[in-house]
Design an enzyme around this catalytic site. Structure first.
Site, PDB file in Angstrom:
ATOM      1  N   GLY A 166       0.774  -1.235   0.000  1.00  0.00           N
ATOM      2  CA  GLY A 166       0.000   0.000   0.000  1.00  0.00           C
ATOM      3  C   GLY A 166       0.805   1.283   0.000  1.00  0.00           C
ATOM      4  CG  ASP A 167       3.580   4.440   1.566  1.00  0.00           C
ATOM      5  OD1 ASP A 167       3.460   5.111   0.526  1.00  0.00           O
ATOM      6  OD2 ASP A 167       4.099   4.890   2.611  1.00  0.00           O
ATOM      7  CG  LEU A 168       6.460  -0.921  -3.757  1.00  0.00           C
ATOM      8  CD1 LEU A 168       7.119  -1.834  -2.737  1.00  0.00           C
ATOM      9  CD2 LEU A 168       6.020  -1.714  -4.984  1.00  0.00           C
ATOM     10  CG  ASN A 172       7.989   2.734   3.056  1.00  0.00           C
ATOM     11  OD1 ASN A 172       8.577   3.236   4.014  1.00  0.00           O
ATOM     12  ND2 ASN A 172       6.740   3.035   2.762  1.00  0.00           N
TER      13      ASN A 172
END
Length: 273
Positions: A166-168, A172
């Protein structure tokens, strides 16, 4: 710093899990973090302050270290995970002329976590909930309205729905000397894996994302690494960029919203789109 003198949010878990503070605490918009040692092993204690961060913790546990940082303990808002190397970043690689190599790393980590997990999925929000912000922005002009239509098509045609990071993005993923690059800090979503990769096309900076030919080149890399159709990836990229622009407006960042809409426009013009 000792467990007794640690900031109050951490003290309970330092005592319960036998941890020794190993550096200064820091705060992010959604969590508090403290480097620690557990039986001599470097680890990171992370305390979620938001429901979104807590959902990410549940997903990290479910992944069980496949493509992601290993989890040593979890209880409610608290997550104890392996501490990884922060020297050298994928953002630095991408901005330093190795853009495609950084994209490949992130795609391979995403493929790994998409195949991870056993048993029932953790409770996570789905993509329909996330895209509400773009639906609400659709009344603010033809561009947002058009992107909302693209998003509605993507949502209606989802395939192979599963838990997503969801936040690639380039910040990260951290490096493990043992396992290579692994993912951290998921938001935790349920949806089409094609959505997962869209954020790469808005990162590591919006200026870089808007470099001539960059979107098309990285779409080709993502399609090759993920095995997904480039046209579907481009639609999701346009939809995500529209959503990101809507979030920027909510945060009072009109300049960033305008740049992100340019990424959406480029995705809409991608060959085969």
């Amino acid at each position: 710093m000792t467990p007794e003198t640690a900031p109050p949010p951490f003290a309970e878990f330092l005592s319960r899990w036998g941890l020794t503070p190993d550096g200064p605490a820091r705060r992010t918009p959604g969590s508090d973090l403290l480097p620690v040692r557990r039986q001599g092993r470097a680890a990171m204690l992370k305390l979620a302050r938001t429901a979104e961060e807590a959902a990410g913790h549940r997903l990290m546990v479910w992944w069980a270290g496949q493509g992601a940082a290993r989890v040593y303990a979890h209880d409610g808002p608290a997550l104890l995970m392996e501490r990884l190397d922060r020297e050298g970043t994928l953002a630095g690689q991408a901005l330093g002329g190795q853009d495609s190599a950084a994209t490949q790393v992130l795609c391979r980590a995403a493929v790994a976590v998409h195949g991870a997990g056993q048993g029932s999925w953790p409770a996570l929000p789905d993509l329909h909930r996330w895209f509400r912000a773009l639906g609400e922005a659709a009344g603010q002009g033809a561009e947002f309205a058009a992107l909302w239509s693209v998003a509605q098509r993507c949502l209606a045609e989802q395939r192979d729905v599963r838990p997503l990071h969801g936040d690639l993005h380039h910040g990260n993923a951290l490096h493990s000397a043992e396992r290579g690059w692994v993912l951290i800090d998921p938001k935790g979503l349920i949806g089409d894996p094609a959505f997962e990769y869209a954020n790469l096309l808005c990162n590591p900076t919006l200026a870089h994302a808007l470099s001539p030919g960059r979107l098309e080149a990285q779409l080709a890399v993502i399609a090759q690494e993920s095995g997904l159709d480039a046209a579907r990836l481009a639609r999701w990229a346009a939809a995500y960029a529209g959503l990101s622009a809507a979030w920027h407006l909510e945060d009072g960042q009109p300049h960033e919203a305008a740049l992100t809409l340019r990424v959406a426009h480029a995705a809409n013009l991608a060959p085969g789109r």
